[in-house]
Design a protein around this motif. Structure first.
Motif, PDB file in Angstrom:
ATOM      1  N   ALA A  70      13.149   4.708   3.460  1.00 37.02           N
ATOM      2  CA  ALA A  70      12.112   3.689   3.644  1.00 37.02           C
ATOM      3  C   ALA A  70      10.789   4.148   3.024  1.00 37.02           C
ATOM      4  O   ALA A  70      10.095   3.348   2.370  1.00 37.02           O
ATOM      5  CB  ALA A  70      11.936   3.382   5.129  1.00 37.02           C
ATOM      6  N   ALA A  71      10.437   5.409   3.197  1.00 35.56           N
ATOM      7  CA  ALA A  71       9.184   5.935   2.635  1.00 35.56           C
ATOM      8  C   ALA A  71       9.227   5.963   1.109  1.00 35.56           C
ATOM      9  O   ALA A  71       8.248   5.604   0.446  1.00 35.56           O
ATOM     10  CB  ALA A  71       8.912   7.337   3.187  1.00 35.56           C
ATOM     11  N   VAL A  72      10.352   6.376   0.540  1.00 33.87           N
ATOM     12  CA  VAL A  72      10.485   6.390  -0.921  1.00 33.87           C
ATOM     13  C   VAL A  72      10.429   4.960  -1.449  1.00 33.87           C
ATOM     14  O   VAL A  72       9.753   4.677  -2.445  1.00 33.87           O
ATOM     15  CB  VAL A  72      11.787   7.108  -1.368  1.00 33.87           C
ATOM     16  N   SER A  73      11.110   4.042  -0.780  1.00 38.48           N
ATOM     17  CA  SER A  73      11.090   2.632  -1.176  1.00 38.48           C
ATOM     18  C   SER A  73       9.676   2.080  -1.158  1.00 38.48           C
ATOM     19  O   SER A  73       9.268   1.341  -2.070  1.00 38.48           O
ATOM     20  CB  SER A  73      11.969   1.788  -0.249  1.00 38.48           C
ATOM     21  N   GLU A  74       8.922   2.439  -0.135  1.00 36.14           N
ATOM     22  CA  GLU A  74       7.534   1.976  -0.033  1.00 36.14           C
ATOM     23  C   GLU A  74       6.709   2.494  -1.207  1.00 36.14           C
ATOM     24  O   GLU A  74       5.907   1.763  -1.781  1.00 36.14           O
ATOM     25  CB  GLU A  74       6.916   2.419   1.295  1.00 36.14           C
ATOM     26  N   ARG A  75       6.904   3.734  -1.592  1.00 37.85           N
ATOM     27  CA  ARG A  75       6.172   4.285  -2.746  1.00 37.85           C
ATOM     28  C   ARG A  75       6.533   3.546  -4.027  1.00 37.85           C
ATOM     29  O   ARG A  75       5.667   3.273  -4.851  1.00 37.85           O
ATOM     30  CB  ARG A  75       6.452   5.779  -2.903  1.00 37.85           C
ATOM     31  N   THR A 102       4.927  -0.412  -8.049  1.00 37.02           N
ATOM     32  CA  THR A 102       5.244  -1.660  -8.749  1.00 37.02           C
ATOM     33  C   THR A 102       4.108  -2.669  -8.581  1.00 37.02           C
ATOM     34  O   THR A 102       3.654  -3.276  -9.553  1.00 37.02           O
ATOM     35  CB  THR A 102       6.567  -2.257  -8.221  1.00 37.02           C
ATOM     36  N   ARG A 103       3.623  -2.820  -7.348  1.00 35.78           N
ATOM     37  CA  ARG A 103       2.531  -3.764  -7.093  1.00 35.78           C
ATOM     38  C   ARG A 103       1.258  -3.379  -7.836  1.00 35.78           C
ATOM     39  O   ARG A 103       0.501  -4.240  -8.280  1.00 35.78           O
ATOM     40  CB  ARG A 103       2.263  -3.877  -5.591  1.00 35.78           C
ATOM     41  N   SER A 129      12.886  -2.333  -3.955  1.00 30.32           N
ATOM     42  CA  SER A 129      11.427  -2.206  -3.903  1.00 30.32           C
ATOM     43  C   SER A 129      10.756  -2.388  -5.257  1.00 30.32           C
ATOM     44  O   SER A 129       9.550  -2.554  -5.335  1.00 30.32           O
ATOM     45  CB  SER A 129      11.047  -0.839  -3.353  1.00 30.32           C
ATOM     46  N   GLY A 130      11.531  -2.291  -6.320  1.00 34.34           N
ATOM     47  CA  GLY A 130      10.971  -2.435  -7.664  1.00 34.34           C
ATOM     48  C   GLY A 130      11.975  -1.936  -8.679  1.00 34.34           C
ATOM     49  O   GLY A 130      12.961  -1.292  -8.329  1.00 34.34           O
ATOM     50  N   PRO A 131      11.719  -2.223  -9.939  1.00 29.44           N
ATOM     51  CA  PRO A 131      12.663  -1.792 -10.972  1.00 29.44           C
ATOM     52  C   PRO A 131      12.716  -0.269 -11.050  1.00 29.44           C
ATOM     53  O   PRO A 131      11.695   0.400 -10.919  1.00 29.44           O
ATOM     54  CB  PRO A 131      12.099  -2.402 -12.254  1.00 29.44           C
TER      55      PRO A 131
END
Length: 173
Positions: free
Chosen positions: A57-62, A67-68, A91-93
């Protein structure tokens, strides 16, 4: 870009160089583990999928934050299982660069005997859990038998030659 592989494959070293090469932010996913997981890992204790949940979850958030913000990221992350990689991609490409080596090659890379003894159970559990990139995943594999500079050069070459999106490809140095 996520540089993935088992402990001792050179993820952090290769990812750091790639981040500098591409002027991207570098994240070592190891730093995103919970304190209890870090203690377990430092003792050579393998983590379960449940243990890894807050970490993924933490890696996905980063990845999502990068990406944002339109910030390029290079992340050193074991990403051993397809389910973990799928979560990261949500979470992003992400392009995955899988650093591949045989068990004996990785153990040789680990160095001192005490470090090998400490990481041996962890390394065995990681090889057991490892699910190599599937053909439908974005990324490719690079063997870590060559010097780090050659591994990095091969990654850079492959990224330059392959239009995104790419399909998973395996290569040998």
């Amino acid at each position: 870009m996520v540089v993935m592989g088992v402990a001792g494959s050179g993820k952090t070293t290769v990812a750091t160089i790639l981040a500098n090469t591409y002027r991207a932010d570098f994240i070592d996913a190891q730093d995103l583990h919970t304190p209890s997981n870090r203690r377990r890992l430092s003792q050579g204790i393998a983590l379960t999928d449940h243990d890894r949940e807050p970490w993924i979850a933490a890696v996905s958030e980063r990845i999502g934050s990068g990406t944002r913000a339109s910030r390029p990221l290079v992340i050193a992350c074991s990403a051993l299982k397809r389910t973990y990689r799928d979560r990261l991609r949500e979470s992003g490409p992400a392009v995955f660069v899988h650093l591949v080596g045989e068990r004996w090659q990785i153990v040789d890379r680990l160095g001192p005997v005490t470090q090998q003894r400490l990481l041996a159970p962890l390394l065995e559990s990681q090889f057991a859990a490892l699910e190599p990139l599937a053909d439908d995943e974005e990324g490719f594999a690079v063997r870590v038998t060559a010097p780090v500079s050659e591994v990095v050069s091969e990654v850079v070459r492959r990224l330059a030659e392959t239009p995104v999106p790419m399909k998973s490809k395996r290569i040998t140095l």
